[in-house]
Design a protein around this motif. Structure first.
Motif, mmCIF file in Angstrom:
data_model
loop_
_atom_site.group_PDB
_atom_site.id
_atom_site.type_symbol
_atom_site.label_atom_id
_atom_site.label_comp_id
_atom_site.label_asym_id
_atom_site.label_seq_id
_atom_site.Cartn_x
_atom_site.Cartn_y
_atom_site.Cartn_z
ATOM 1 N N ARG A 139 -13.805 31.466 -1.562
ATOM 2 C CA ARG A 139 -13.030 32.252 -0.602
ATOM 3 C C ARG A 139 -12.603 31.338 0.536
ATOM 4 O O ARG A 139 -13.444 30.711 1.186
ATOM 5 N N LEU A 140 -11.305 31.247 0.761
ATOM 6 C CA LEU A 140 -10.753 30.484 1.879
ATOM 7 C C LEU A 140 -10.344 31.426 2.996
ATOM 8 O O LEU A 140 -9.908 32.557 2.736
ATOM 9 N N GLY A 141 -10.462 30.950 4.204
ATOM 10 C CA GLY A 141 -9.976 31.682 5.358
ATOM 11 C C GLY A 141 -9.287 30.720 6.301
ATOM 12 O O GLY A 141 -9.464 29.502 6.204
ATOM 13 N N GLY A 142 -8.519 31.250 7.235
ATOM 14 C CA GLY A 142 -7.803 30.394 8.173
ATOM 15 C C GLY A 142 -7.965 30.888 9.598
ATOM 16 O O GLY A 142 -7.260 31.813 10.019
ATOM 17 N N VAL A 143 -8.890 30.291 10.345
ATOM 18 C CA VAL A 143 -9.076 30.669 11.750
ATOM 19 C C VAL A 143 -7.865 30.234 12.560
ATOM 20 O O VAL A 143 -7.280 31.020 13.318
ATOM 21 N N GLY A 144 -7.483 28.963 12.412
ATOM 22 C CA GLY A 144 -6.304 28.477 13.121
ATOM 23 C C GLY A 144 -5.052 29.207 12.695
ATOM 24 O O GLY A 144 -4.149 29.461 13.502
ATOM 25 N N LEU A 145 -4.973 29.558 11.411
ATOM 26 C CA LEU A 145 -3.810 30.290 10.910
ATOM 27 C C LEU A 145 -3.708 31.656 11.577
ATOM 28 O O LEU A 145 -2.616 32.116 11.939
ATOM 29 N N PHE A 146 -4.854 32.327 11.754
ATOM 30 C CA PHE A 146 -4.848 33.635 12.394
ATOM 31 C C PHE A 146 -4.414 33.520 13.853
ATOM 32 O O PHE A 146 -3.642 34.347 14.351
ATOM 33 N N GLU A 147 -4.898 32.484 14.540
ATOM 34 C CA GLU A 147 -4.496 32.288 15.932
ATOM 35 C C GLU A 147 -2.991 32.014 16.023
ATOM 36 O O GLU A 147 -2.315 32.513 16.931
ATOM 37 N N ALA A 148 -2.472 31.229 15.059
ATOM 38 C CA ALA A 148 -1.029 30.968 15.029
ATOM 39 C C ALA A 148 -0.253 32.242 14.735
ATOM 40 O O ALA A 148 0.839 32.468 15.283
ATOM 41 N N PHE A 271 10.330 36.471 11.772
ATOM 42 C CA PHE A 271 9.964 35.100 12.129
ATOM 43 C C PHE A 271 9.493 34.352 10.892
ATOM 44 O O PHE A 271 9.019 34.936 9.925
ATOM 45 N N ASP A 272 9.660 33.035 10.941
ATOM 46 C CA ASP A 272 9.303 32.160 9.822
ATOM 47 C C ASP A 272 7.901 31.611 10.056
ATOM 48 O O ASP A 272 7.636 30.982 11.086
ATOM 49 N N PHE A 273 7.007 31.820 9.087
ATOM 50 C CA PHE A 273 5.617 31.393 9.232
ATOM 51 C C PHE A 273 5.242 30.348 8.178
ATOM 52 O O PHE A 273 4.070 30.048 7.991
ATOM 53 N N VAL A 280 -2.591 25.136 4.866
ATOM 54 C CA VAL A 280 -3.541 25.900 4.074
ATOM 55 C C VAL A 280 -3.173 25.828 2.594
ATOM 56 O O VAL A 280 -4.042 25.714 1.720
ATOM 57 N N ARG A 281 -1.884 25.883 2.305
ATOM 58 C CA ARG A 281 -1.420 25.760 0.918
ATOM 59 C C ARG A 281 -1.885 24.430 0.312
ATOM 60 O O ARG A 281 -2.337 24.371 -0.837
ATOM 61 N N ASN A 282 -1.753 23.356 1.083
ATOM 62 C CA ASN A 282 -2.115 22.035 0.573
ATOM 63 C C ASN A 282 -3.598 21.945 0.232
ATOM 64 O O ASN A 282 -3.976 21.400 -0.813
ATOM 65 N N ILE A 312 -9.466 25.757 8.819
ATOM 66 C CA ILE A 312 -9.730 26.358 7.524
ATOM 67 C C ILE A 312 -11.238 26.464 7.310
ATOM 68 O O ILE A 312 -11.995 25.548 7.629
ATOM 69 N N VAL A 313 -11.671 27.594 6.792
ATOM 70 C CA VAL A 313 -13.084 27.830 6.494
ATOM 71 C C VAL A 313 -13.196 28.263 5.032
ATOM 72 O O VAL A 313 -12.226 28.724 4.439
ATOM 73 N N PHE A 314 -14.393 28.095 4.478
ATOM 74 C CA PHE A 314 -14.550 28.445 3.067
ATOM 75 C C PHE A 314 -15.991 28.804 2.760
ATOM 76 O O PHE A 314 -16.915 28.466 3.504
#
Length: 361
Positions: A139-148, A271-273, A280-282, A312-314
């Motif tokens: 399971r991957l998560g995105g802390v920075g992604l959520f803040e963005a 908006f473009d994200f 995260v994709r990479n 990124i967290v996992f």
């Protein structure tokens, strides 16, 4: 088939690779930093003791924090460093002291943060391979992604920290989402002009009511809480933005499907994200290449309950759902420990006993 002792020997060899330094933090550590960084919730799991002069210590509950502290104390700030560990940690479980064995990797001050995280993911997969675990659930998560996302979706600044602090706490975040979905009707009223004015009003009210100004909440604390509430009420989140936020948090599926869904919902919102999603994709692609048999999902609401995680967290789980390995990027930890400049950090922890149980199934 390898025996348990052969698997453990292989894990020791991984931990003692020539490219890393094996760290051995003390078994008895000051408890204060754990309360400061991880809070009371984590603190309830510590095994504590108090010295004659009142200082509180704990049996080592993890390796990450003492390794980060030693990195700073040794004057390594700015020096790329790689530390591994293998040994016991101690926590309470259901009010009973329990000893676990953990292994892990911590990469501090690395010049290429993306490469460092990929190394952490690789280390975790190598460790699982030692135990013949080739198809974990990841399971991957995105802390920075959520803040963005909060910024890109133009969530009012007054609300961002409140939402962010509940990220990783599903029940608390769900309550907040319910509140945002069903806002109370407020009656407009003029607010006092300044914090000093509010403090004076609260002080007068407390004194006239016979309340002490010390020993409980101070006038300053009450004033700050009141002004925070006023700021939140004066910056409501539009219903369509609340719905977008809820849709984002509901994403939990295979990585490519998840990223496409997030990209499309953001474009529909205007908006473009794609650029924030790129990193995260990479990492998801690198993980898929490293472990083609693994079931990898991206869960937009997933985050450890520790606010020093930043990117990124996992977590990797076994057949019975137990977490075998977990980690991610935690750039805030070093700054909160007193680093005078930002320090990139990523790492993972592995539960050795759980790995062995999984191998024996």
């Amino acid at each position: 088939m390898k025996t348990a002792s052969e698997r453990y020997a292989a894990l020791v060899r991984l931990v003692e690779s020539r490219t890393v330094t094996r760290a051995t933090p003390a078994l008895l550590l000051p408890a204060g930093p754990y309360f400061d960084l991880a809070g009371e919730e984590f603190g309830r799991n510590l095994l504590l003791t108090t010295t004659n002069n009142g200082l509180e210590y704990c049996l080592r509950p993890d390796f990450t924090l003492p390794i980060a502290q030693q990195y700073l104390e040794d004057g390594l700030l700015g020096v790329p460093s790689a530390f591994t560990y293998l040994g016991p940690i101690f926590r309470q479980q259901n009010s009973t002291p329990v000893e676990y064995e953990q292994a892990g990797l911590e990469l501090l001050g690395q010049p290429d943060a993306d490469n460092a995280l990929d190394q952490v993911l690789t280390f975790a997969r190598w460790a699982l391979a030692i135990y013949d675990i080739t198809a974990p659930n990841v399971r991957l998560g995105g802390v920075g992604l959520f803040e963005a996302f909060l910024e890109a979706a133009e969530i009012p600044v007054a609300w961002r920290s409140r939402i962010r602090h509940r990220f990783g706490h599903p029940e608390a975040l769900e309550r907040l989402m319910e509140r945002l979905s069903n806002p109370e009707q407020k009656v407009d009223a003029p607010a006092p002009d300044s914090r000093d004015t509010v403090i004076e009003i609260v002080t007068d009210a407390m004194l006239s009511g016979g309340l002490s100004l010390i020993g409980s909440r101070t006038p300053e604390e009450i004033a700050d809480r009141y002004l925070e509430k006023q700021a939140l009420e004066s910056a409501p989140i539009p219903p369509e933005t609340v719905a977008l936020l809820q849709n984002y948090l509901s994403v939990a599926e295979s990585t490519e499907t998840a990223f496409e869904r997030i990209s499309e919902m953001c474009k529909e919102a205007g908006f473009d994200f794609d650029e924030p999603l790129y990193q995260v994709r990479n990492h998801a692609a690198a993980l898929a290449a490293l472990s083609p048999n693994a079931d990898v999902i991206f869960d937009a609401s997933f985050s450890p309950r520790l606010d020093y995680y930043t990117g990124i967290v996992f977590e990797m789980t076994g057949s019975d759902g137990e977490v075998l390995a977990s980690g991610g990027e935690y750039d805030r930890m070093l700054e909160r420990l007193g680093a005078g400049e930002p320090v990139k950090a990523s790492g993972c922890a592995l539960w050795v006993d759980r790995l062995e149980r999984e191998a024996e199934q």
